[in-house]
Scaffold this motif. Structure first.
Motif, PDB file in Angstrom:
ATOM      1  N   ALA A  46       1.024  -1.028   0.003  1.00 16.34           N
ATOM      2  CA  ALA A  46       0.034   0.054  -0.120  1.00 16.34           C
ATOM      3  C   ALA A  46       0.776   1.197  -0.043  1.00 16.34           C
ATOM      4  O   ALA A  46       0.539   2.126  -0.691  1.00 16.34           O
ATOM      5  N   VAL A  47       2.082   1.163   0.703  1.00 21.45           N
ATOM      6  CA  VAL A  47       2.896   2.275   0.712  1.00 21.45           C
ATOM      7  C   VAL A  47       3.668   2.443  -0.614  1.00 21.45           C
ATOM      8  O   VAL A  47       3.712   3.642  -1.262  1.00 21.45           O
ATOM      9  N   ALA A  48       3.960   1.413  -1.133  1.00 17.85           N
ATOM     10  CA  ALA A  48       4.929   1.261  -2.311  1.00 17.85           C
ATOM     11  C   ALA A  48       4.201   1.674  -3.700  1.00 17.85           C
ATOM     12  O   ALA A  48       4.782   2.268  -4.453  1.00 17.85           O
ATOM     13  N   TYR A  49       2.777   1.416  -3.603  1.00 13.24           N
ATOM     14  CA  TYR A  49       1.978   1.818  -4.802  1.00 13.24           C
ATOM     15  C   TYR A  49       1.645   3.096  -4.711  1.00 13.24           C
ATOM     16  O   TYR A  49       1.175   3.891  -4.022  1.00 13.24           O
ATOM     17  N   SER A  53      -3.637   7.307  -2.579  1.00 11.75           N
ATOM     18  CA  SER A  53      -3.469   8.439  -1.873  1.00 11.75           C
ATOM     19  C   SER A  53      -3.018   8.215  -0.391  1.00 11.75           C
ATOM     20  O   SER A  53      -3.408   7.199   0.072  1.00 11.75           O
ATOM     21  N   ASN A  54      -2.888   9.473   0.465  1.00 17.29           N
ATOM     22  CA  ASN A  54      -2.378   9.334   1.986  1.00 17.29           C
ATOM     23  C   ASN A  54      -3.496   9.104   2.455  1.00 17.29           C
ATOM     24  O   ASN A  54      -3.730   8.591   3.654  1.00 17.29           O
ATOM     25  N   ILE A  58      -2.783   5.661   5.006  1.00 16.17           N
ATOM     26  CA  ILE A  58      -2.713   5.846   6.468  1.00 16.17           C
ATOM     27  C   ILE A  58      -3.751   5.011   7.198  1.00 16.17           C
ATOM     28  O   ILE A  58      -3.564   4.349   7.971  1.00 16.17           O
ATOM     29  N   PRO A  59      -5.092   5.307   6.947  1.00 14.84           N
ATOM     30  CA  PRO A  59      -5.919   4.692   7.469  1.00 14.84           C
ATOM     31  C   PRO A  59      -5.821   2.994   7.277  1.00 14.84           C
ATOM     32  O   PRO A  59      -6.286   2.227   8.270  1.00 14.84           O
TER      33      PRO A  59
END
Length: 111
Positions: A46-49, A53-54, A58-59
């Motif tokens: 999820a972070v690498a893709y 959006s943030n 984050i959630p």
């Protein structure tokens, strides 16, 4: 015949029961460990893709972290076993108080 106890249980049945119970417990822990590795990989993806959006990432990571905490408490800390009712009550009570505290501070800061 002098030391013969008529109330004794079959010791081999106890050993078989314990072996079966331990194998079942190990199976649950291996499955849970694999699930936690999968959830960790989902967080990294999820972070690498770059398409997310943030506001989603984050959630999503926080949700996966809550799920992992629940699995760790329930399986790795043996909260699923009998006799941990009072400990679980205090732990969940502490989590509830911490949640209310964070909610109160966030509400005070944002409003």
């Amino acid at each position: 015949m002098g030391n013969h106890n008529t109330n004794s249980v079959n010791p081999s049945a106890k050993v078989e029961y314990r072996l079966k119970k331990n194998a079942e417990e190990m199976k649950h822990q291996v499955i849970t460990f694999g699930l936690m590795i999968f959830l960790t990989l989902m967080s990294f993806l999820a972070v690498a893709y770059d398409g997310f959006s943030n506001w989603f990432t984050i959630p999503f990571i926080l949700l996966l972290a809550l799920i992992q905490c629940a699995y760790q408490l329930y399986y790795f800390m043996h909260m699923s076993h009998k006799g941990h009712g009072m400990v679980a009550t205090f732990m969940y009570g502490g989590v509830f108080v911490a949640f209310l505290t964070v909610l109160a501070f966030v509400t005070i800061i944002w409003w």
